[in-house]
Motif scaffolding. Structure first.
Motif, PDB file in Angstrom:
ATOM      1  N   VAL A  18       9.133   9.991   2.656  1.00 26.86           N
ATOM      2  CA  VAL A  18      10.352   9.449   3.272  1.00 26.86           C
ATOM      3  C   VAL A  18       9.966   8.404   4.330  1.00 26.86           C
ATOM      4  N   ILE A  19       8.940   8.695   5.117  1.00 27.58           N
ATOM      5  CA  ILE A  19       8.471   7.727   6.118  1.00 27.58           C
ATOM      6  C   ILE A  19       7.969   6.467   5.408  1.00 27.58           C
ATOM      7  N   GLN A  20       7.220   6.653   4.335  1.00 31.54           N
ATOM      8  CA  GLN A  20       6.703   5.499   3.596  1.00 31.54           C
ATOM      9  C   GLN A  20       7.841   4.654   3.027  1.00 31.54           C
ATOM     10  N   ILE A  21       8.883   5.292   2.553  1.00 29.47           N
ATOM     11  CA  ILE A  21      10.039   4.541   2.046  1.00 29.47           C
ATOM     12  C   ILE A  21      10.663   3.720   3.175  1.00 29.47           C
ATOM     13  N   GLY A  22      10.763   4.306   4.352  1.00 29.34           N
ATOM     14  CA  GLY A  22      11.288   3.561   5.494  1.00 29.34           C
ATOM     15  C   GLY A  22      10.459   2.335   5.807  1.00 29.34           C
ATOM     16  N   ILE A  23       9.142   2.477   5.713  1.00 30.13           N
ATOM     17  CA  ILE A  23       8.249   1.352   5.980  1.00 30.13           C
ATOM     18  C   ILE A  23       8.374   0.297   4.884  1.00 30.13           C
TER      19      ILE A  23
ATOM     20  N   ILE B 206      11.013  -0.295   2.978  1.00 31.53           N
ATOM     21  CA  ILE B 206      12.314  -0.962   3.154  1.00 31.53           C
ATOM     22  C   ILE B 206      12.261  -1.899   4.360  1.00 31.53           C
ATOM     23  N   GLY B 207      11.706  -1.418   5.458  1.00 29.42           N
ATOM     24  CA  GLY B 207      11.625  -2.232   6.668  1.00 29.42           C
ATOM     25  C   GLY B 207      10.757  -3.463   6.501  1.00 29.42           C
ATOM     26  N   GLY B 208       9.678  -3.332   5.755  1.00 29.65           N
ATOM     27  CA  GLY B 208       8.749  -4.452   5.590  1.00 29.65           C
ATOM     28  C   GLY B 208       9.028  -5.340   4.400  1.00 29.65           C
ATOM     29  N   ALA B 209      10.052  -5.020   3.632  1.00 31.60           N
ATOM     30  CA  ALA B 209      10.319  -5.765   2.404  1.00 31.60           C
ATOM     31  C   ALA B 209      10.644  -7.233   2.649  1.00 31.60           C
ATOM     32  N   ASP B 210      11.249  -7.524   3.793  1.00 35.63           N
ATOM     33  CA  ASP B 210      11.582  -8.914   4.090  1.00 35.63           C
ATOM     34  C   ASP B 210      10.458  -9.612   4.854  1.00 35.63           C
ATOM     35  N   GLY B 211       9.322  -8.902   5.019  1.00 34.68           N
ATOM     36  CA  GLY B 211       8.188  -9.484   5.702  1.00 34.68           C
ATOM     37  C   GLY B 211       8.266  -9.371   7.213  1.00 34.68           C
ATOM     38  N   ASP B 212       9.302  -8.719   7.720  1.00 36.26           N
ATOM     39  CA  ASP B 212       9.477  -8.597   9.164  1.00 36.26           C
ATOM     40  C   ASP B 212       9.889  -7.167   9.500  1.00 36.26           C
ATOM     41  N   PHE B 213       8.913  -6.296   9.646  1.00 37.72           N
ATOM     42  CA  PHE B 213       9.159  -4.912  10.049  1.00 37.72           C
ATOM     43  C   PHE B 213       9.294  -4.940  11.562  1.00 37.72           C
ATOM     44  N   ASP B 214      10.514  -5.254  12.017  1.00 33.13           N
ATOM     45  CA  ASP B 214      10.726  -5.552  13.437  1.00 33.13           C
ATOM     46  C   ASP B 214      10.715  -4.299  14.312  1.00 33.13           C
TER      47      ASP B 214
ATOM     48  N   MET C 220      17.077   7.581   5.195  1.00 32.77           N
ATOM     49  CA  MET C 220      16.072   6.698   5.797  1.00 32.77           C
ATOM     50  C   MET C 220      16.384   5.232   5.490  1.00 32.77           C
ATOM     51  N   CYS C 221      16.743   4.932   4.259  1.00 36.66           N
ATOM     52  CA  CYS C 221      17.076   3.551   3.892  1.00 36.66           C
ATOM     53  C   CYS C 221      18.255   3.034   4.720  1.00 36.66           C
TER      54      CYS C 221
ATOM     55  N   THR D 140       0.834  -1.203   0.000  1.00 37.84           N
ATOM     56  CA  THR D 140       0.000   0.000   0.000  1.00 37.84           C
ATOM     57  C   THR D 140       0.868   1.251   0.000  1.00 37.84           C
ATOM     58  N   MET D 141       1.902   1.257   0.845  1.00 36.61           N
ATOM     59  CA  MET D 141       2.823   2.401   0.909  1.00 36.61           C
ATOM     60  C   MET D 141       3.495   2.620  -0.443  1.00 36.61           C
TER      61      MET D 141
END
Length: 151
Positions: free
Chosen positions: A113-118, A120-128, A37-38, A13-14
């Motif tokens: 920028v926040i959406q990009i962080g999300i 990148i963080g969620g790309a591996d399926g684990d936004f820890d 951010m990345c 969605t992001m």
């Protein structure tokens, strides 16, 4: 819905929202804040292994919104910010958050920028938790309410 599916759906969605704003996201400040951010998300746990670095680099160069900028330029900036974070995480984080804060006065860029962080963080399926925490800190540096992004 399983946590994994929610994370994956949120990242998709992001990404769709980012692509809709692609033409508004061409400034140098946005480019720099995005790469900061990345790097921040990639090094959120205080270290980054070569495989993780490669994965994030591939996500950056494959991201439709970031294709507004030359890939080599993005990689150089990402590596620069990552270097600051890996040499001294706490001091590097201050520097990187200052770079992210440069888009504070442009709400579209700040939220992107926040959406990009999300993404990148969620790309591996684990936004820890550590990744969410650094994205939340970036929200504060941008005066964007973390709750807007369920952080």
């Amino acid at each position: 819905m399983a946590l994994w599916d929610r994370i994956k759906e949120s990242a998709q969605t992001m990404q769709a929202q980012l692509e809709a704003k692609k033409n508004d996201l061409k400034s140098g400040a946005f480019r720099d804040a995005s790469m900061a951010m990345c790097a921040l998300v990639a090094a959120a746990d205080g270290s980054i292994d070569p495989a993780e670095r490669q994965r994030v680099a591939q996500l950056i160069t494959g991201n439709d919104v970031l294709q507004n900028f030359p890939a080599d330029d993005l990689r150089q900036r990402f590596d620069e910010y990552l270097g600051k974070l890996t040499s001294d995480f706490d001091f590097g984080k201050v520097t990187v958050l200052q770079e992210i804060a440069k888009v504070k006065k442009k709400p579209t860029e700040a939220r992107a920028v926040i959406q990009i962080g999300i993404v990148i963080g969620g790309a591996d399926g684990d936004f820890d938790a550590t990744e969410r925490a650094v994205v939340r800190e970036a929200c504060f540096s941008l005066d964007v309410p973390p709750a807007e992004f369920d952080l």
